[in-house]
Design an enzyme around this catalytic site. Sequence first.
Site, PDB file in Angstrom:
ATOM      1  N   GLU A 186       0.697  -1.089  -0.095  1.00  0.00           N
ATOM      2  CA  GLU A 186       0.084   0.150  -0.087  1.00  0.00           C
ATOM      3  C   GLU A 186       1.080   1.361  -0.154  1.00  0.00           C
ATOM      4  O   GLU A 186       0.573   2.353  -0.853  1.00  0.00           O
ATOM      5  CB  GLU A 186      -1.077   0.166   1.466  1.00  0.00           C
ATOM      6  CG  GLU A 186      -1.794  -1.043   1.405  1.00  0.00           C
ATOM      7  CD  GLU A 186      -1.305  -2.182   2.027  1.00  0.00           C
ATOM      8  OE1 GLU A 186      -2.179  -2.902   3.004  1.00  0.00           O
ATOM      9  OE2 GLU A 186      -0.174  -2.689   1.965  1.00  0.00           O
ATOM     10  N   ALA A 217       4.456 -38.563  -7.548  1.00  0.00           N
ATOM     11  CA  ALA A 217       4.186 -38.812  -8.828  1.00  0.00           C
ATOM     12  C   ALA A 217       3.946 -40.411  -8.940  1.00  0.00           C
ATOM     13  O   ALA A 217       4.642 -40.975  -8.448  1.00  0.00           O
ATOM     14  CB  ALA A 217       5.320 -38.425  -9.658  1.00  0.00           C
ATOM     15  N   THR A 254      15.360 -41.805   0.375  1.00  0.00           N
ATOM     16  CA  THR A 254      15.373 -41.248  -1.093  1.00  0.00           C
ATOM     17  C   THR A 254      16.530 -40.528  -1.552  1.00  0.00           C
ATOM     18  O   THR A 254      16.923 -40.533  -2.625  1.00  0.00           O
ATOM     19  CB  THR A 254      14.040 -39.778  -1.050  1.00  0.00           C
ATOM     20  OG1 THR A 254      13.012 -40.508  -0.937  1.00  0.00           O
ATOM     21  CG2 THR A 254      14.274 -39.228  -2.356  1.00  0.00           C
ATOM     22  N   LEU A 261      17.749 -31.854  -4.987  1.00  0.00           N
ATOM     23  CA  LEU A 261      16.559 -31.121  -4.330  1.00  0.00           C
ATOM     24  C   LEU A 261      16.919 -29.414  -4.261  1.00  0.00           C
ATOM     25  O   LEU A 261      16.219 -28.986  -3.340  1.00  0.00           O
ATOM     26  CB  LEU A 261      16.798 -31.561  -3.046  1.00  0.00           C
ATOM     27  CG  LEU A 261      16.244 -33.165  -2.674  1.00  0.00           C
ATOM     28  CD1 LEU A 261      16.256 -33.491  -1.349  1.00  0.00           C
ATOM     29  CD2 LEU A 261      15.077 -33.623  -3.566  1.00  0.00           C
ATOM     30  N   GLY A 315       9.528 -40.874  -0.607  1.00  0.00           N
ATOM     31  CA  GLY A 315       9.039 -42.182  -0.904  1.00  0.00           C
ATOM     32  C   GLY A 315       7.740 -42.447  -0.145  1.00  0.00           C
ATOM     33  O   GLY A 315       7.452 -41.718   0.633  1.00  0.00           O
TER      34      GLY A 315
END
Length: 395
Positions: free
Chosen positions: A65, A167, A217, A225, A318
Site C-alpha cells: 500500500e 508422482a 530417497t 533437491l 517415497g
Amino acid sequence: MNATVSSTTASTTAADAAFMDRALALAARGVALASPNPMVGAVLVRDGKIIGEGFHTYEGVLHAEIVALESAVGTARGATLYVNLEPCCHTGRTGPCTKALIGAGVARVVAAMADPNPAVAGRGFKELRVAGIEVTTGLREAEARRLNEPFARWIVSKTPLVTLKSALTLDGQLALPVAPGRARRKLQDRWITSEESRAEVQAMRHGSDALLTGIGTVLADDPLLTDRTGLPRRRNLLRVVMDSDLRLPPRSKLVRSADGDVLVFTRAKEDSPKAKALRRAGVEVVRLGGSRGAQPDLRAAIEELGRRGILSVLLESGATMNSAALAAEIVDKMRVFFAPKIAGFAVPEVAGKKLGKARAAAGMRSAQQLRNVTMAQFGSDFAVEGYLRDVYRTR
C-alpha cells in the site's frame, strides 16, 4: 471480523474485478521474496486509471500500500485502493498502512480478504471505516486465500504449510521397472511424469521455503533437491533430510552443494564423528527424539521449522516417509501427479520395500478424506490436489 469468512460489503463492478486481478498479479511477484511476510499487491486508481501500484518484498520493507501511494502520479485524494489483504493497523517494521491511507485521503478500499492473524483480523477495516473510508471486502477472496495460505497456516499455528507431492503411474507405482541385470538407467529414462509436470514441480519448489525428504530417497537417487527455476529468491530453498542414523553420505550431491541450506534431523548424537564431519561440510545437524528404529519426530521437526520462520514445506519422498507424515498428521495439502503409464510390477515390491511394512510402520488410524479437490493437466499427465485441513484454522 472472522478472517476465514467474509463477504462483499458493497456492490462491485467488472472494473473492480479487473483492478483486483492486477493486485493479485502484483502480489504473486512476491513469491520467494516476501516470506516470512504475506504476499501483497496494491493498485491505486482514480477516475478509472491506475495512478500507482506496488507489491511487497521482505527486503524492500515497505508494504504494498505504501509503495502504491509513493508511486502515485498526482494526489491519492479521492482514489480507490485495491489490495488482496486487509491493510495493517499496527506497527511492526513499518508504521500502520491504515493511517497512511487515511492521511492520503483515499476514499475507498477494496480488499479481497481479512488478515488471517486472529489478533488483528478486521481491525484494519474497522479503522478505515471509522475514518469515513468506504470498505468493500470479499472480491476474489478464494484466489487471495490460496495465494497466502502458507502465511495463514503459520500465523494461526506457528507451523508451516506442508504439501505432500508425489508422482505415480496409473497402477499406483512410484517408480518404473528395471529389467533384471540391466545397468542403472539414466535419470531421464526413469522419470515417471512429463516435462510439463516436472516444470510445475520446480514452480512448487520455488514457492516453498523448505523441501523435506527422507534419507531413503537421498540414498536411492542422490538428488540435489534445489529450486531450478532460475527465478529470484530471498533465501535459498532449505533442503531438509530426516536421517535417524546419520547415513547421509559426505560425497552426496546434497552435502557437496551445501551452502547453509541443508538441515538434517537425526536421532544420533550431535557430537558424533558423523555429525562433526557433516558440519564441517556446511550441513546443520539437529537432534530430535524418536522411538528406537524410527525416524526423528516429524511433528517436532515441523515445529522447529516453524520457529525458524519457515512458512511452507514441500514434502518430496517415497512411500514410507509419505505414510509416516500422513500418520503424524503434519500434511495439510496433497498434490499427486498421475502419468498415463503402467509400471506393471508387483505392488509389494515397490522400490525394493514391502508396502505392507510401510503401512504397518505408518500406523494410520483411518483413511483421510481430501477436501476441495481440483484437477489440472500438465502435458500428458494430470494432477489431483486437495486439502486435509482448513489451513486458516488452528485445527
